[in-house]
Design a protein around this motif. Sequence first.
Motif, PDB file in Angstrom:
ATOM      1  N   SER A  37       0.826  -1.205   0.000  1.00 41.26           N
ATOM      2  CA  SER A  37       0.000   0.000   0.000  1.00 41.26           C
ATOM      3  C   SER A  37       0.863   1.258   0.000  1.00 41.26           C
ATOM      4  N   GLN A  38       1.904   1.244   0.806  1.00 44.71           N
ATOM      5  CA  GLN A  38       2.749   2.434   0.888  1.00 44.71           C
ATOM      6  C   GLN A  38       3.608   2.616  -0.369  1.00 44.71           C
ATOM      7  N   ALA A  39       4.070   1.487  -0.916  1.00 46.24           N
ATOM      8  CA  ALA A  39       4.938   1.576  -2.105  1.00 46.24           C
ATOM      9  C   ALA A  39       4.159   2.041  -3.336  1.00 46.24           C
ATOM     10  N   LEU A  40       2.883   1.755  -3.351  1.00 44.84           N
ATOM     11  CA  LEU A  40       2.071   2.013  -4.544  1.00 44.84           C
ATOM     12  C   LEU A  40       1.620   3.477  -4.560  1.00 44.84           C
ATOM     13  N   ASP A  41       2.593   4.374  -4.749  1.00 49.67           N
ATOM     14  CA  ASP A  41       2.238   5.799  -4.795  1.00 49.67           C
ATOM     15  C   ASP A  41       2.069   6.241  -6.254  1.00 49.67           C
ATOM     16  N   ALA A  42       1.826   7.526  -6.440  1.00 49.73           N
ATOM     17  CA  ALA A  42       1.532   8.031  -7.790  1.00 49.73           C
ATOM     18  C   ALA A  42       2.698   7.759  -8.746  1.00 49.73           C
ATOM     19  N   ALA A  43       3.928   7.970  -8.275  1.00 48.55           N
ATOM     20  CA  ALA A  43       5.092   7.794  -9.152  1.00 48.55           C
ATOM     21  C   ALA A  43       5.241   6.333  -9.580  1.00 48.55           C
ATOM     22  N   CYS A  44       5.029   5.441  -8.630  1.00 46.93           N
ATOM     23  CA  CYS A  44       5.146   4.003  -8.908  1.00 46.93           C
ATOM     24  C   CYS A  44       4.086   3.571  -9.931  1.00 46.93           C
ATOM     25  N   LEU A  45       2.854   4.028  -9.732  1.00 51.19           N
ATOM     26  CA  LEU A  45       1.787   3.652 -10.664  1.00 51.19           C
ATOM     27  C   LEU A  45       2.048   4.264 -12.047  1.00 51.19           C
ATOM     28  N   GLU A  46       2.481   5.517 -12.053  1.00 51.69           N
ATOM     29  CA  GLU A  46       2.726   6.175 -13.352  1.00 51.69           C
ATOM     30  C   GLU A  46       3.793   5.424 -14.147  1.00 51.69           C
ATOM     31  N   GLN A  47       4.863   5.021 -13.463  1.00 50.60           N
ATOM     32  CA  GLN A  47       5.920   4.281 -14.179  1.00 50.60           C
ATOM     33  C   GLN A  47       5.380   2.977 -14.771  1.00 50.60           C
ATOM     34  N   LEU A  61      -4.779   6.258  -6.451  1.00 50.50           N
ATOM     35  CA  LEU A  61      -4.645   5.563  -7.737  1.00 50.50           C
ATOM     36  C   LEU A  61      -5.519   6.190  -8.821  1.00 50.50           C
ATOM     37  N   ASP A  62      -6.796   6.368  -8.564  1.00 50.88           N
ATOM     38  CA  ASP A  62      -7.664   6.934  -9.612  1.00 50.88           C
ATOM     39  C   ASP A  62      -7.274   8.366  -9.985  1.00 50.88           C
ATOM     40  N   PRO A  63      -6.948   9.237  -9.016  1.00 48.15           N
ATOM     41  CA  PRO A  63      -6.498  10.574  -9.433  1.00 48.15           C
ATOM     42  C   PRO A  63      -5.276  10.524 -10.353  1.00 48.15           C
ATOM     43  N   THR A  64      -4.371   9.573 -10.093  1.00 51.42           N
ATOM     44  CA  THR A  64      -3.191   9.440 -10.965  1.00 51.42           C
ATOM     45  C   THR A  64      -3.613   8.991 -12.354  1.00 51.42           C
ATOM     46  N   LEU A  65      -4.497   8.004 -12.412  1.00 51.48           N
ATOM     47  CA  LEU A  65      -4.946   7.495 -13.718  1.00 51.48           C
ATOM     48  C   LEU A  65      -5.722   8.583 -14.475  1.00 51.48           C
ATOM     49  N   ASP A  66      -6.529   9.360 -13.756  1.00 50.08           N
ATOM     50  CA  ASP A  66      -7.293  10.436 -14.405  1.00 50.08           C
ATOM     51  C   ASP A  66      -6.345  11.457 -15.034  1.00 50.08           C
ATOM     52  N   ARG A  67      -5.257  11.757 -14.351  1.00 50.65           N
ATOM     53  CA  ARG A  67      -4.273  12.716 -14.884  1.00 50.65           C
ATOM     54  C   ARG A  67      -3.573  12.141 -16.126  1.00 50.65           C
ATOM     55  N   LEU A  68      -3.236  10.845 -16.084  1.00 49.24           N
ATOM     56  CA  LEU A  68      -2.482  10.247 -17.202  1.00 49.24           C
ATOM     57  C   LEU A  68      -3.363  10.000 -18.426  1.00 49.24           C
ATOM     58  N   ARG A  69      -4.669   9.929 -18.223  1.00 48.85           N
ATOM     59  CA  ARG A  69      -5.564   9.554 -19.326  1.00 48.85           C
ATOM     60  C   ARG A  69      -5.574  10.579 -20.459  1.00 48.85           C
ATOM     61  N   ALA A  70      -5.213  11.824 -20.185  1.00 41.80           N
ATOM     62  CA  ALA A  70      -5.189  12.841 -21.247  1.00 41.80           C
ATOM     63  C   ALA A  70      -4.250  12.396 -22.362  1.00 41.80           C
ATOM     64  N   ALA A  71      -3.086  11.844 -21.966  1.00 42.39           N
ATOM     65  CA  ALA A  71      -2.117  11.389 -22.975  1.00 42.39           C
ATOM     66  C   ALA A  71      -2.344   9.936 -23.377  1.00 42.39           C
ATOM     67  N   MET A  72      -3.095   9.206 -22.570  1.00 41.17           N
ATOM     68  CA  MET A  72      -3.316   7.770 -22.846  1.00 41.17           C
ATOM     69  C   MET A  72      -4.804   7.475 -22.750  1.00 41.17           C
TER      70      MET A  72
END
Length: 318
Positions: free
Chosen positions: A160-170, A212-223
């Motif tokens: 849970s702690q390791a799975l931050d925005a940077a980790c998910l984005e990568q 997790l969802d806020p990160t995915l929402d941000r990345l979805r513009a490019a993907m």
Amino acid sequence: MIKSYSSLPLALTCGDPAGIGPEVIESALAVDGLHGRDCVLIGPAHWGAALSEKLGVSFEAVTAHRARDFVAQPGVPSINGASLALAAMERAAAGCREGRFRGVVTGPVSKHWLQLAGFQFPGQTEFFANAWGGDPTMAFVGRELRVVLATWHIPLRDVSQALDAACLEQAVRRAYALAHQFGAREPRIGVCGLNPHAGEGGILGLEELEVLDPTLDRLRAAMPGLSRCLPGDTVFHRQRQGDFDVVVAAYHDQALAAVKTLEFDAAVNLTLGLPYVRTSPDHGTAFDLAGAGTADPSSFSAALAVARNLTGSAAKAS
Ligand SMILES: NC(=O)c1ccc[n+]([C@@H]2O[C@H](COP(=O)([O-])OP(=O)(O)OC[C@H]3O[C@@H](n4cnc5c(N)ncnc54)[C@H](O)[C@@H]3O)[C@@H](O)[C@H]2O)c1
Ligand SMILES: N[C@H](C(=O)O)[C@H](O)COP(=O)(O)O
């Protein structure tokens, strides 16, 4: 004349010599169209010399660090055997850096026995990242399943702690690139949530809503083909139905329980993010089977095929 990259051989490391690595390599090469003639085997002398004579494959011998005349017994792991497996990995890693190999297919090793032999890494993924530089990501490619892991060799309680925005984005970016590499023009990426039912709106966990969802929402513009967090228990079913090119899993067993249940014979462990290609079969050392001659070589064959695909084949099949 400078050798072109694709004319360099692939290094095949034996894995733990007491496990099924040596025999699955032998079985895979026996039916391989090239008989491994675009490869260099790295392992114990008696094994490699015999295979070299039988199939015409090139061979480099390595020994256990402190017992040069050590010979492993199938099914009997030991520190010397692990040390020999490590020597093979070291030779392969150095050979890539020196421009002698174009990539590596690794035989299975025992993390437990490697640690007893002084190995400092959780697995081969981290060893090759350290030897070559790069920030690795574990991925598996099979017949229908392709999955990139956001976290892998860490205890479940730390996920849970390791799975931050940077980790998910990568993980998402690498999943996207992998989908492209395997031919998807507009990749569809399914992302597993961490909690049961992807948190069920916060009732069963908050990581999806908060991180997790806020990160995915941000990345979805490019993907645009990127999902929101999906329940991890059905995402692979959906991938097999054709909904996703690549799935991103939150942690090791979320991905590998599905991969090894559905595609044990076909899936390949592929390390992303390194300067050289490194693949491996999805199975382990199977000390319980070693020497019986019944180990299935299919995943090793698939690992060799993926490595060839990603690096360019060096010779024509006979
Ligand atoms: N590529 C790798 O280096 C790799 C991958 C996974 C596990 N491991 C290591 O392997 C060791 C043993 O792990 P494990 O017991 O969890 O998994 P395992 O894959 O070695 O064995 C699990 C079960 O599958 C069977 N099996 C495995 N490969 C098979 C094959 N090719 N054909 C037929 N049956 C096969 C085994 O007999 C056993 O019953 C551990 O130390 C683990 O870290 C290494
Ligand atoms: N996690 C992998 C699996 O279960 O198949 C395996 O342990 C291999 O990890 P390395 O390739 O990092 O050794």
